[in-house]
Write an enzyme that holds these catalytic residues in place. Structure first.
Site, PDB file in Angstrom:
ATOM      1  N   CYS A   1      38.169   1.840  14.509  1.00 53.68           N
ATOM      2  CA  CYS A   1      39.538   1.672  13.680  1.00 53.68           C
ATOM      3  C   CYS A   1      40.441   2.779  14.383  1.00 53.68           C
ATOM      4  O   CYS A   1      40.484   3.976  14.622  1.00 53.68           O
ATOM      5  CB  CYS A   1      39.107   2.241  12.256  1.00 53.68           C
TER       6      CYS A   1
ATOM      7  N   CYS B   1      37.334   7.033   6.004  1.00 51.75           N
ATOM      8  CA  CYS B   1      35.830   7.199   6.692  1.00 51.75           C
ATOM      9  C   CYS B   1      35.781   8.631   7.458  1.00 51.75           C
ATOM     10  O   CYS B   1      36.413   9.092   7.825  1.00 51.75           O
ATOM     11  CB  CYS B   1      35.569   5.958   7.625  1.00 51.75           C
TER      12      CYS B   1
ATOM     13  N   CYS C   1      42.628  -2.019   8.364  1.00 56.04           N
ATOM     14  CA  CYS C   1      41.633  -1.277   8.060  1.00 56.04           C
ATOM     15  C   CYS C   1      40.400  -2.186   8.297  1.00 56.04           C
ATOM     16  O   CYS C   1      39.913  -3.052   7.334  1.00 56.04           O
ATOM     17  CB  CYS C   1      41.783  -0.936   6.523  1.00 56.04           C
TER      18      CYS C   1
ATOM     19  N   PHE D   1      21.399   2.820 -17.986  1.00 56.23           N
ATOM     20  CA  PHE D   1      22.700   2.417 -17.279  1.00 56.23           C
ATOM     21  C   PHE D   1      22.924   1.125 -16.756  1.00 56.23           C
ATOM     22  O   PHE D   1      23.121   0.875 -15.646  1.00 56.23           O
ATOM     23  CB  PHE D   1      22.722   3.696 -16.067  1.00 56.23           C
TER      24      PHE D   1
ATOM     25  N   ASN E   1      23.665  -6.019 -13.669  1.00 52.71           N
ATOM     26  CA  ASN E   1      23.562  -6.539 -12.342  1.00 52.71           C
ATOM     27  C   ASN E   1      22.130  -6.157 -12.088  1.00 52.71           C
ATOM     28  O   ASN E   1      21.438  -7.246 -11.229  1.00 52.71           O
ATOM     29  CB  ASN E   1      24.291  -5.371 -11.647  1.00 52.71           C
TER      30      ASN E   1
ATOM     31  N   ASN F   1      25.289   7.043 -25.619  1.00 49.01           N
ATOM     32  CA  ASN F   1      25.345   8.116 -24.661  1.00 49.01           C
ATOM     33  C   ASN F   1      24.212   8.439 -23.897  1.00 49.01           C
ATOM     34  O   ASN F   1      23.370   9.124 -24.368  1.00 49.01           O
ATOM     35  CB  ASN F   1      25.986   9.391 -25.544  1.00 49.01           C
TER      36      ASN F   1
ATOM     37  N   ASP G   1      19.550   3.248 -13.283  1.00 49.67           N
ATOM     38  CA  ASP G   1      20.794   3.259 -12.051  1.00 49.67           C
ATOM     39  C   ASP G   1      21.855   4.009 -12.664  1.00 49.67           C
ATOM     40  O   ASP G   1      22.928   3.672 -13.050  1.00 49.67           O
ATOM     41  CB  ASP G   1      21.042   1.738 -11.907  1.00 49.67           C
TER      42      ASP G   1
ATOM     43  N   CYS H   1      22.979   7.455  -6.461  1.00 47.62           N
ATOM     44  CA  CYS H   1      24.116   7.319  -5.329  1.00 47.62           C
ATOM     45  C   CYS H   1      24.690   8.709  -5.233  1.00 47.62           C
ATOM     46  O   CYS H   1      25.364   8.842  -4.601  1.00 47.62           O
ATOM     47  CB  CYS H   1      25.514   6.806  -6.126  1.00 47.62           C
TER      48      CYS H   1
END
Length: 479
Positions: free
Chosen positions: A81, A94, A173, A311, A316, A367, A388, A434
């Protein structure tokens, strides 16, 4: 070059040159000065000899920016880029385009292993092969800042500059889908033509399989002329679909009703997932398909088993699990997402004749950062869990599981939880993360206090060219 010559060459290097040893989680090169002080160098790669401009001095460390490469890494590549780099105005979206994509994955794998060991004292019995995919054009979700620069008479749209609150002057981008990247300059012209040019601070991008949703944040009502300009742009750039956001996320609405629904497919499981552009979905749809497939293969849900998906978000993982298990419970903190997940379940169940069919599935809102042992017992026995969580991890969940384990062993110092002796823990947990540091923390609890073994772990390169580390770990109940 021989080893002797190599040693001689190294010894001859000037004292102010720095030898980079590794990369940290912010993609900074890590070196040591002659006195042992750690130096973090932005733009430097492992095994390079470099010079740096030191701009931060602390007692135990320093931080600087690469100024010259005296000996380059074999893994250094030309960034893909034109807006990437250390120059003034460089895009900050990035951090690792200068490192070969395969080496990026290796760095992330090392980060996962280091976190698991140093923070959780956990060493997986097996390291899974990294999940990889396209390294360009992968980013189907993005929050693009918009700014009208009056002095220059121009509009900027894109990510923020490196270490700055200013918006980078981006013409392209390459990590965005090609069609979206090609729209950046036309979008600048469009916003510049609006009556509300100074009161539209953001465009949120959400791409589905057939729709490109653009959510325009506007701080004042848009004129009819502006609305028409948006419509003309959408007609000239199919399949763009404009959504408007006047205040918070709850105000997001379609500019014009009708048209193709925003959705993505999980074809291996016969699932189609409708979503709103501000709902959480994975940034990288190609990787998400592989991620779901591997997670379910590792979970190995059987037709006689009950599974809890913690979660669960939009479903998904929940809905694919429902094609394999006997019963699924999805638990999520957001009531809005729970309602959306239930709707997705009903829509996919209605397609039972053309997909694999879905087992009994229910969803509850709770919660998840205040989970207690009593709540786990109340949710009933599940053979397997899929977890997740967001970046904060699933600490309360792991803590509650550890407490029930102590009660079964008779070592707990807390009052017994009603029904705990009849409750049994899941025999397998697949944890999608993550954030490697919170995964490591939770893994330490599961392994050292809840009676589990970490049987496998591996990275998922969800965000190529960034320092973001997505990963997956499997925990099996010890005998």
């Amino acid at each position: 070059m021989t080893d002797t010559n190599e040693t001689t060459a190294v010894a001859a290097y000037p004292d102010h040159w720095l030898q980079v040893e590794s990369l940290d989680l912010d993609a900074q090169g890590v070196a040591h000065k002659a006195d042992g002080k750690v130096v973090f160098i932005e733009g430097a790669l492992p095994f390079e000899w470099v010079s740096a401009n030191i701009n931060r001095h602390k007692n135990n460390w320093e931080q600087g920016t690469l100024t010259q490469i005296h000996r380059a890494s074999s893994q250094r590549v030309q960034p893909g880029c034109p807006h990437f780099g250390l120059h003034t105005g460089a895009c900050g979206g990035c951090k690792m385009q200068h490192l070969h994509s395969a080496a990026q994955v290796a760095v992330k794998q090392r980060a996962l292993e280091d976190n698991l060991w140093h923070l959780g004292k956990v060493k997986p019995e097996q390291m899974l092969r990294p999940i990889e995919g396209p390294t360009w054009g992968y980013r189907y979700r993005a929050r693009l800042s918009v700014r009208f620069v009056r002095k220059k008479g121009t509009v900027l749209i894109g990510f923020h500059e490196r270490k700055s609150r200013y918006v980078a002057d981006m013409a392209v981008c390459p990590v965005l889908p090609p069609q979206v990247s090609a729209m950046l300059m036309p979008l600048r012209d469009l916003i510049g033509s609006l009556d509300a040019v100074e009161t539209c601070p953001q465009i949120e991008l959400a791409c589905g399989d057939k729709v490109i949703a653009l959510v325009l944040r506007h701080l004042e009502p848009l004129s009819q002329a502006d609305l028409q300009r948006l419509r003309v742009f959408a007609a000239a750039n199919p399949p763009v679909q404009w959504w408007l956001q006047s205040k918070g996320p709850e105000t997001v609405c379609l500019l014009d009703e009708g048209g193709e629904a925003l959705s993505y497919a999980l074809p291996e499981f016969g699932i189609t997932m409708p979503f709103k552009p501000t709902d959480f979905t994975q940034v990288n749809p190609q990787i998400n398909r592989v991620l779901v497939s591997r997670a379910l293969r590792l979970l190995d849900a059987q037709h006689n088993e009950r599974v809890i998906d913690w979660f669960c978000g939009l479903g998904n993982f929940t809905l694919p699990i429902a094609t394999q298990a006997a019963e699924v419970l999805g638990i999520e903190g957001s009531e809005v997402l729970v309602a959306r997940a239930l709707q997705n379940y009903e829509e996919n169940r209605a397609q039972a004749l053309i997909n694999k069919g879905l087992c009994t599935t229910s969803f509850v809102a709770r919660n998840l950062f205040e989970i207690t042992p009593e709540m786990l017992v109340k949710d009933g026995v599940a053979d397997k869990w899929l977890v997740d969580p967001p970046r904060e991890g699933a600490f309360a969940l792991a803590l509650a599981l550890a407490e029930l384990h102590r009660q079964r062993l008779g070592t707990s110092e807390l009052p017994p939880t009603p029904g705990a002796q009849a409750w049994t823990p899941p025999k397998r947990i697949v944890y999608v993360s993550c954030n490697p540091s919170t995964l490591a923390r939770d893994a330490g609890l599961l392994v050292h206090q809840a009676g589990y073994r970490c049987t496998a772990a591996g990275v998922v390169n969800m965000f190529p060219h960034t320092a973001h580390v997505e990963s997956m770990a499997v925990f099996d109940l010890a005998a």
